[in-house]
Design an enzyme around this catalytic site. Structure first.
Site, short mmCIF file in Angstrom:
data_model
loop_
_atom_site.label_atom_id
_atom_site.label_comp_id
_atom_site.label_asym_id
_atom_site.label_seq_id
_atom_site.Cartn_x
_atom_site.Cartn_y
_atom_site.Cartn_z
N GLU A 142 -2.26 -0.63 0.71
CA GLU A 142 -2.88 0.33 1.64
C GLU A 142 -1.82 1.26 2.22
OE1 GLU A 142 -6.62 -2.47 3.10
OE2 GLU A 142 -4.80 -2.46 4.30
N ALA A 201 -9.87 -0.89 9.57
CA ALA A 201 -8.74 -1.45 10.33
C ALA A 201 -9.24 -2.72 11.02
CB ALA A 201 -8.23 -0.46 11.36
C1 5RP Z 1 -7.74 -5.00 4.35
C2 5RP Z 1 -7.79 -4.23 5.62
C3 5RP Z 1 -9.13 -3.85 6.14
O1 5RP Z 1 -9.16 -2.47 6.30
C4 5RP Z 1 -9.35 -4.53 7.45
O2 5RP Z 1 -9.19 -5.92 7.27
C5 5RP Z 1 -10.76 -4.23 8.00
O3 5RP Z 1 -11.71 -4.83 7.16
P1 5RP Z 1 -13.26 -4.70 7.43
O4 5RP Z 1 -13.63 -3.30 7.13
O5 5RP Z 1 -13.88 -5.69 6.46
O6 5RP Z 1 -13.52 -5.06 8.86
O7 5RP Z 1 -6.80 -3.90 6.22
O8 5RP Z 1 -6.44 -5.41 4.03
#
Ligand code: 5RP
Length: 223
Positions: free
Chosen positions: A103, A83
């Site tokens: 997602e 997230a």
């Molecule tokens: C992708 C997402 C990811 O879960 C969110 O951006 C978090 O990414 P990361 O684990 O690289 O911090 O929603 O669409």
């Protein structure tokens, strides 16, 4: 610990939520990638996975994990994903990796949403991270005007001077400057705008469990 080490720690902890013999819903992003690498170590225990993006599908397949089409899957016990922000009640902003629509779809089939993130993602109020909205390209301007009317500053997501396109061929508008006091209401309002495919608020159906990486270990929140 580095941020990557915190992400690795929660990815490892998430393996405890994987159900033997079942299909696992798998998210997108750097934390989800660490999870895929952990999942590969126990791939003999699962039936396979459903991916929330083309990138995730490629990584799963590279590890020899069977990737199922969601249309062939009726139910799955868990969906595991990162997230961009999460509150103490489990509402999230997602979509930093532009995979928000798939997602949300894959998560909707899962019984439990397990959020894995480094502890810096825990916030009191959502909105410091720009809110991603996936939009049909022809509706880009009208949706931007309507998002501005809600109080934010809309910005088309670009990379190398070109609009970023999602796996679904749509554009992303990031909304800056929102202070999201009522995420459930804002999720409904933005989803009602014609031309919006999905808003990156996961509040109506938020996380069921959050595993947050901290210097003191993995903190578990249940909602
Ligand atoms: C992708 C997402 C990811 O879960 C969110 O951006 C978090 O990414 P990361 O684990 O690289 O911090 O929603 O669409």
């Amino acid at each position: 610990m580095t941020q990557d080490e915190l992400k690795q720690a929660v990815a490892r902890a998430a393996i405890d939520y994987v159900v033997d013999g079942a299909i696992v819903g798998v998210g997108t992003g750097s934390t989800a990638n660490f999870f895929i690498d952990e999942l590969a170590k126990i791939k003999h225990r699962i039936k396979g996975a459903v991916a929330s993006s083309e990138g995730t599908a490629v990584r799963l397949a590279a590890h020899g994990i069977a990737v199922f089409d969601l249309n062939d899957v009726d139910a799955m016990p868990v969906y595991i994903d990162g997230a961009d922000e999460i509150t103490a009640s489990g509402a999230m902003i997602k979509g930093g990796g532009a995979a928000l629509t798939r997602e949300k779809i894959v998560a909707s089939v899962a019984t439990k949403f397990i959020c894995i993130a480094d502890g810096s993602k825990l916030v009191d109020v959502l909105g410091a991270f720009a809110l991603p909205v996936e939009v049909i390209p022809m509706a880009r301007a009208v949706v931007a005007r309507k998002l501005a009317a809600l109080g934010g500053t809309p910005r088309l997501r670009v990379k190398d001077n070109q609009p970023v396109l999602t796996d679904n061929g749509n554009v992303i508008i990031d909304v800056v400057g929102l202070h999201i006091a009522d995420p459930v209401a804002l999720e409904r309002d933005i989803n009602m705008i014609a031309g919006v495919v999905t808003v990156g608020l996961f509040a109506e159906r938020g996380a069921d469990v959050a595993l947050l990486g901290t210097a003191d270990g993995v903190r578990t929140l249940t909602f």
